[in-house]
Design an enzyme around this catalytic site. Structure first.
Site, PDB file in Angstrom:
ATOM      1  N   GLU A 108       0.852  -1.191   0.000  1.00  0.00           N
ATOM      2  CA  GLU A 108       0.000   0.000   0.000  1.00  0.00           C
ATOM      3  C   GLU A 108       0.886   1.238   0.000  1.00  0.00           C
ATOM      4  O   GLU A 108       1.672   1.441   0.925  1.00  0.00           O
ATOM      5  CB  GLU A 108      -0.888   0.033   1.269  1.00  0.00           C
ATOM      6  CG  GLU A 108      -1.813  -1.160   1.414  1.00  0.00           C
ATOM      7  CD  GLU A 108      -3.202  -0.936   0.850  1.00  0.00           C
ATOM      8  OE1 GLU A 108      -3.532   0.214   0.491  1.00  0.00           O
ATOM      9  OE2 GLU A 108      -3.958  -1.928   0.764  1.00  0.00           O
TER      10      GLU A 108
HETATM   11 ZN   LIG Z   1      -6.599  -1.425  -2.552  1.00  0.00          ZN
END
Ligand SMILES: [Zn+2]
Length: 844
Positions: free
Chosen positions: A355
């Protein structure tokens, strides 16, 4: 045939002064996870789906022009170029709009013989999905050798382990997936930067790297979402929840990439978690993994990626969150196989979600100044590119050990060896809380013949297993196993196979993990063996002793077993049966509905029935003599439902018209509607007086089917069935055991259902039938369902009604679901319950 509903309704004058004792107990409060990003679980009941996806896009050229030399590398394709879209949401962020990707890849293919671009499918709206391969050029013979080695690793791992030429010459496959969530853009831009760098570099180390690796990039896995700035694809599905279900073209495309490339390492690039987040995850860990072989690489690779982002020099990227190391259990787990990296682990990859840190979507997208958005996107792109580069470097540096460990994953599978016990401190922090394992059964049998509750469901499951690269065989003779006789043609999944973990995660019932962690990130139970409608038997110890042949596809199941001139019967037991009924009704065939839910097709429509049998794999039998029952017609459904439910209802062949509070208030015409389905975005309390009046006219003889809390509230406020709806914890979910009543919905239903935010009904008023109840002895089979603060857990739901039916005082036949029979297009064995409810309510 009965008079059209619209005619009957028009002459009715309805008084709705009746107020029944209906209540809804509110959901219990619970603490949301600090890191949880909304998927499409409970949240999906908030707004009704209106999307009508259509493959409307037309590219500048009709077809991709294929380059020559397909067998070797490069295998270059001149990609078709899509029209410029100034409104593409990436533009504001200074990132690549979708339409600019193909020209850029075409240019790179011109400039470099290390880059190959291919089209591996189309998105929901018809945009091309690209696979870019970056590697040093290979002759056709060299590419064939790579293919042979890849196959040897999976098919004969013992030979692969001894093969020194393989160890020296097999190019490490690395797969980068980007932008599966459309509004998490920068994975694409980071990937494109790395592709360009590797395509053009003259650095001897990087040139050498490309001789020992093949790097595959799916540069955007969700182009429709990228353009529109949405997390979901154009059908409203979260593609990163669709693995092992594979309802969407975007997830099927990458499923085929992972099977075809068999990566050693894969990264799935996402955003935005404040700090860069890099898996491995927290417990519970998927219990079907060879977790020792995964974790040692995943942990080291994560540390390498963390170091790489720290080296960027941005204050925002000084460190990463590695959930395994940094988060409490349950905060960011790798339990369900629905996420791309978790799915990839079952194919032998060391999979990571990454992320990127800085939020640029949602409110931030709309409200932050453009310069700030672009500053953030610039940093995020740096993070994506540097994690990709670090992941590739890890694969190169550890190539031989990664190859050996992938070989070992498949070897254990073939040999049927137990998973390895992992000692404390195996990697820093590994302890008892991280230990998840299974004892693999020896075989699964998907019976043919009378022992199979639904032949089309069995065929669907077999085809699905094969599509996922699970090996399935077909018995050539009858055989006995664990005391049961199976006819020839039964399917066997011998668990001594390379991808046994995947076979088991698909077929096994799963586990109740409620006590293990305080919360889960997403669903915790999914068993296709219990939810897809087919009978699946498990043999713990014994392998079948029978000659088998590998199945490349399920055998055809359709047919008409009745002499000519006789009426035909079809039991509506599976979604395939529903498709057949709606197909016939849509062709104007008079399909009759019997009291037990069976449909009867007149002998005169035999040819159409044969076509339906062929198309949907269903079997018609000779109808009993006597009354045929009322004609069904193809029901028109007004649906205030979530996107996944809309998708399934349409797939089943109903004529579905999306509706919502707003649509009703704006004059939505109910006169041609047979049944109203309410599960999302329709609030009776918010309807105008005029809309309520039109609804009252409809309810005098139109049917109603509801699901979940939104539906139960509608039931209460519209004073339909006198019941009290009780809500369990909103994040509770999983596979539950149920007992079926003898009503129109319960009869013939499987003994399991799926719940998400489970609901049950108490205080059943007169005339209300419990179609189905949660099992008395603790309903949760697999999943995560904790009692909330008011102690409304599975123990309280036990024995209570999960599905009820009745005729409302106003006249409407009504069915209320507390379960999730259509959830994300997954529990396919439950679809027929909804269809039987709709047919019953619609025929009113
Ligand atoms: Zn995602």
């Amino acid at each position: 045939m009965a008079a059209p509903r619209s005619v009957r309704r028009a002459v009715l004058v309805v008084l709705l002064a009746l107020v029944l004792p209906v209540l809804t107990v509110p959901a219990q409060a619970q603490t949301p996870s600090a890191h949880r990003d909304p998927g499409n679980g409970a949240e999906r009941s908030a707004a009704a789906a209106t999307a009508v996806p259509a493959r409307a896009l037309v590219a500048a050229e009709d077809e991709n022009r294929r380059g020559g030399g397909r067998q070797g590398y490069p295998r270059q394709t001149e990609l078709r170029v899509f029209p410029e879209e100034p409104a593409d949401k990436a533009v504001k962020l200074g990132l690549l709009p979708y339409h600019a990707i193909a020209p850029k890849l075409n240019e790179l293919q011109q400039r470099s013989d290390r880059v190959s671009a291919e089209v591996i499918g189309q998105s929901t709206l018809g945009r091309d999905l690209y696979l870019v391969t970056v590697t040093a050029p290979e002759t056709a013979a060299q590419a064939r050798q790579q293919d042979r080695w890849r196959e040897l690793i999976e098919n004969d791992p013992r030979a692969a382990a001894r093969d020194r030429a393989l160890a020296a010459g097999y190019k490490a496959p690395v797969w980068i997936n980007a932008n599966i969530h459309g509004d998490e853009w920068e994975g694409t831009d980071g990937a494109m930067r790395v592709i360009e760098d590797l395509a053009t570099t003259t650095d001897p180390a990087e040139v050498r790297l490309l001789k020992s690796t093949r790097i595959y990039f799916t540069v955007t896995n969700n182009p429709d979402g990228r353009v529109a700035g949405t997390r979901a694809n154009a059908a409203g599905f979260d593609v990163n929840r669709d693995h092992i279900t594979s309802t969407q073209p975007e997830s099927r495309a990458v499923r085929d990439v992972v099977i075809g490339t068999q990566p050693l390492v894969m990264l799935d690039e996402h955003g935005y978690t404040g700090t860069t987040l890099i898996e491995p995850g927290t417990p519970p860990h998927g219990q079907n993994y060879e977790y020792d072989l995964y974790l040692k690489h995943a942990y080291e690779n994560a540390l390498g990626m963390e170091k790489a982002i720290a080296g960027l020099g941005h204050p925002e990227t000084a460190r990463a969150d590695i959930p395994f190391r940094d988060f409490p259990p349950g905060e960011w787990d790798d339990w369900p196989p629905i996420f791309t990296p978790m799915y990839a682990i079952y194919h032998g990859a060391v999979g990571h979600t990454v992320e990127v840190p800085l939020r640029v979507n949602r409110t931030e997208y709309d409200e932050l100044p453009v310069e700030e958005l672009r500053r953030r996107s610039g940093i995020n792109t740096d993070v994506a590119a540097s994690t990709i580069t670090a992941g590739i470097a890890y694969a190169e540096a550890n190539r031989r050990e990664l190859i050996a460990d992938q070989i070992e994953v498949f070897r254990r599978g073939w040999a049927g060896e137990p998973q390895r016990e992992i000692p404390d401190g195996y990697v820093p922090g590994f302890g008892e809380e991280d230990r998840y394992s299974v004892e693999f059964p020896r075989a699964y049998v998907i019976p043919a013949g009378d022992a199979q509750r639904s032949a089309p469901a069995a065929a669907r499951l077999v085809d699905h297993l094969i599509a996922n690269d699970v090996r399935v065989t077909r018995a050539l003779h009858p055989f006995r196993l664990a005391g049961t006789m199976y006819p020839a043609g039964s399917y066997v999944v011998d668990m001594h196979q390379p991808k046994r973990g995947l076979a088991n995660v698909i077929l096994a019932e799963g586990k109740d993990i409620s006590a293990d962690v305080p919360r889960m990130y997403d669903i915790s139970g999914w068993s296709l063996g219990l939810l897809w409608g087919a009978t699946v038997d498990v043999s713990r110890e014994q392998a079948p002793k029978v000659r088998t042949t590998p199945a490349a596809a399920a055998s055809p199941t359709g047919g008409v077993d009745a002499p000519g001139g006789r009426d035909l019967a079809l039991t509506v037991a599976d979604g395939k049966d529903v498709q057949a009924v709606n197909f016939l009704a849509g062709q104007g065939v008079a399909v009759h509905r019997q009291d037990d839910g069976t449909v009867v097709v007149p002998a005169s429509a035999r040819r159409q029935a044969e076509a339906a049998a062929e198309r949907f794999g269903v079997r018609f039998t000779r109808a009993p003599s006597g009354e045929r029952g009322p004609v069904l017609g193809r029901p028109v459904i007004a649906a205030a439902v979530s996107a996944d439910e809309l998708f399934v209802l349409r797939e089943l062949g109903f004529d579905v018209r999306p509706v919502s509070t707003r649509a009703l208030n704006e004059g939505f015409d109910l006169t041609a509607v047979d049944a109203l389905f309410v599960s999302a975005g329709l609030s009776y309390a918010q309807l105008t007086g005029e809309a309520r009046q039109r609804l009252a006219v409809f309810l005098a003889d139109g049917g109603v089917v509801t699901r979940g809390a939104t539906g139960a509230t509608f039931n209460a406020e519209a004073a339909l069935l006198p019941v009290t709806a009780v809500r369990g914890r909103s994040d509770a979910n999983g596979v539950v055991s149920v007992s079926n009543g003898e009503g129109v919905v319960g009869t013939g239903s499987p003994g399991h259902a799926f719940v998400y935010s489970p609901l049950w009904f108490t205080g059943l008023g007169s005339g209300v039938v419990a179609e189905q109840r949660y099992a008395e002895d603790g309903p949760l089979v697999a999943g995560h369902w904790l009692p909330g603060p008011a102690e409304l857990g599975p123990a309280q739901a036990a024995g209570e009604a999960s599905v009820v039916s009745g005729v409302a005082g106003a006249g409407a036949r009504t069915v209320l679901f507390g379960t999730e029979p259509l959830f994300r297009g997954h529990p396919k064995g439950l679809y027929a319950q909804v269809a039987r409810a709709l047919y019953w309510t619609a025929v009113g």
